[in-house]
Design an enzyme around this catalytic site. Structure first.
Site, PDB file in Angstrom:
ATOM      1  N   GLN A   1      -4.392  -0.745 -13.512  1.00 47.80           N
ATOM      2  CA  GLN A   1      -5.561  -0.264 -12.780  1.00 47.80           C
ATOM      3  C   GLN A   1      -6.568   0.401 -13.722  1.00 47.80           C
ATOM      4  O   GLN A   1      -6.214   1.240 -14.544  1.00 47.80           O
ATOM      5  CB  GLN A   1      -5.169   0.742 -11.694  1.00 47.80           C
ATOM      6  CG  GLN A   1      -6.349   1.095 -10.788  1.00 47.80           C
ATOM      7  CD  GLN A   1      -5.985   2.075  -9.693  1.00 47.80           C
ATOM      8  OE1 GLN A   1      -5.933   3.263  -9.943  1.00 47.80           O
ATOM      9  NE2 GLN A   1      -5.767   1.573  -8.481  1.00 47.80           N
TER      10      GLN A   1
ATOM     11  N   MET B   1      -0.165   6.468  -8.446  1.00 49.05           N
ATOM     12  CA  MET B   1      -0.317   7.888  -8.114  1.00 49.05           C
ATOM     13  C   MET B   1      -0.309   8.706  -9.395  1.00 49.05           C
ATOM     14  O   MET B   1       0.740   8.882 -10.033  1.00 49.05           O
ATOM     15  CB  MET B   1       0.784   8.345  -7.156  1.00 49.05           C
ATOM     16  CG  MET B   1       0.786   7.591  -5.840  1.00 49.05           C
ATOM     17  SD  MET B   1       1.866   8.339  -4.609  1.00 49.05           S
ATOM     18  CE  MET B   1       0.939   9.819  -4.238  1.00 49.05           C
TER      19      MET B   1
ATOM     20  N   CYS C   1     -10.065   7.080  -5.860  1.00 49.15           N
ATOM     21  CA  CYS C   1      -9.595   8.375  -6.337  1.00 49.15           C
ATOM     22  C   CYS C   1     -10.498   9.498  -5.827  1.00 49.15           C
ATOM     23  O   CYS C   1     -11.712   9.466  -6.033  1.00 49.15           O
ATOM     24  CB  CYS C   1      -9.551   8.410  -7.860  1.00 49.15           C
ATOM     25  SG  CYS C   1      -9.008  10.009  -8.521  1.00 49.15           S
TER      26      CYS C   1
ATOM     27  N   GLY D   1      -1.497   4.533   3.308  1.00 49.40           N
ATOM     28  CA  GLY D   1      -1.765   5.895   3.760  1.00 49.40           C
ATOM     29  C   GLY D   1      -0.824   6.375   4.848  1.00 49.40           C
ATOM     30  O   GLY D   1      -0.700   5.736   5.893  1.00 49.40           O
ATOM     31  N   GLU D   2      -0.121   7.490   4.599  1.00 48.01           N
ATOM     32  CA  GLU D   2       0.749   8.162   5.576  1.00 48.01           C
ATOM     33  C   GLU D   2       1.890   7.288   6.080  1.00 48.01           C
ATOM     34  O   GLU D   2       2.297   7.402   7.238  1.00 48.01           O
ATOM     35  CB  GLU D   2      -0.056   8.680   6.775  1.00 48.01           C
ATOM     36  CG  GLU D   2      -0.868   9.925   6.505  1.00 48.01           C
ATOM     37  CD  GLU D   2      -0.051  11.105   5.986  1.00 48.01           C
ATOM     38  OE1 GLU D   2       0.832  11.601   6.697  1.00 48.01           O
ATOM     39  OE2 GLU D   2      -0.317  11.534   4.842  1.00 48.01           O
TER      40      GLU D   2
END
Length: 348
Positions: A68, A8, A98, A200-201
């Site tokens: 990465q 992140m 991204c 995700g989430e």
């Protein structure tokens, strides 16, 4: 089950990787992206983003970190991957997810989800450029503006030689708005033979259990959820063990008292490793996310959010174990100072 820490940009950097892997529960981390634009990067660029390369590609808690890369030119990506491989990363991950406009405008990140053939060329070039034993994985979203090419993109990654695919279950257009569309992931799993990781989430244990059920993925990647609740990975492991009828790991729940030493260590590392102008903001950023989970973090954030004086913040952080956050802290009146001392005796 594998639990991975997400890359992140501007949030989950080497400082938080160190702290979160000390709390425990994560199997592997992925660094923030290293952007490849055409030139061969010097070693200092890789090391700045991923200082764990100096420690055998592991955090100080011993958790492996995969580097990465983000870029769209196969030749440049291959050259840099080969150069990076000399430094001994645990593996190389390729960013096809991204959503940042500045990245997409230059053909990187999620913009490549519009061109599966180019994805295959990039992955293949990197796979061929690094030693055979070095893992090459990829991270994708469900698409750019829609999901029409998500299967093609996943197959392109596998065909290029990716050994694992992380799927952030939203498109670039979705950004980070809830929900995440975990129900789309089974179509990708059925289309490829390599392991697929859902992302995700995932903010809570209940989210994690439902994501595993809906996506069909055993393995998960945790991002903002584990930053907000550093004990999330351990709690997921305990819940999955109970769900399977096994004994839950013998670990106490991670509450605010257990996190105070990690907040102290975080501030120490921020003061040692980041530019002065970044330091106060990074602490506020973390507290701001943790207040979703901890009432004490809410109180701490409210106390520190207007502060910029680093010596005063250091005194505040050092006093955390002895203080009741319900009581107002008397901030000293002092001029801004350039550097801050480390908090007293931060716990390892």
């Amino acid at each position: 089950m594998k639990l991975l820490l997400a890359p992140m940009e501007g949030l989950l950097d080497f400082v938080l990787r160190d702290v979160l892997t000390r709390v425990g529960g994560a199997d592997r981390c992925v660094s923030e992206f290293i952007r490849i634009t055409g030139s061969l990067l010097p070693d200092k660029v890789y090391l700045r983003t991923m200082p764990e390369l100096r420690n055998g590609s592991r955090t100080l808690a011993g958790v492996p970190v995969r580097a990465q890369l983000l870029g769209s030119d196969p030749a440049s990506m291959a050259d840099n991957a080969a150069n990076l491989a000399r430094l001994g990363p645990e593996g190389i991950d390729l960013n096809f997810g991204c959503p940042a406009k500045v990245v997409n405008r230059h053909g990187g990140g999620a913009s490549l989800l519009q061109d599966p053939e180019q994805i295959a060329r990039v992955v293949a070039a990197v796979r061929q450029a690094v030693p055979a034993q070095l893992p090459v994985s990829a991270k994708m979203r469900l698409g750019f503006n829609d999901r029409l090419k998500m299967i093609e993109c996943a197959r392109a990654m596998e065909d290029g030689g990716a050994c694992e695919i992380v799927v952030h279950a939203r498109t670039k257009l979705d950004g980070y708005r809830p929900p995440a569309y975990w129900e789309e992931i089974p179509r990708i799993r059925e289309a490829v033979s390599v392991p697929v990781v859902a992302n995700g989430e995932i903010w809570t244990v209940q989210d994690a259990l439902r994501c595993r059920e809906v996506s069909g993925c055993d393995d998960l990647m945790l991002g903002r959820g584990i930053v907000a609740d550093p004990g999330l990975a351990l709690a997921i492991r305990a819940a999955v063990a109970r769900q399977g009828g096994g004994a839950a790991p013998q670990a106490a729940a991670i509450g605010w008292p257990q996190l105070v030493p990690q907040v102290q260590r975080f501030w120490q590392m921020v003061c040692e490793d980041l530019e002065p102008r970044q330091r106060a903001g990074r602490l506020k950023q973390w507290l701001n996310l943790m207040r979703r989970r901890f009432a004490e973090a809410e109180a701490a954030y409210q106390e520190v959010r207007t502060q910029t004086d680093q010596r005063a913040i250091s005194a505040w952080v050092a006093a955390l174990p002895q203080r009741d956050l319900a009581c107002e802290w008397a901030w000293p009146e002092s001029p801004a100072t350039a550097d801050c001392p480390a908090p007293a005796d931060p716990a390892a």
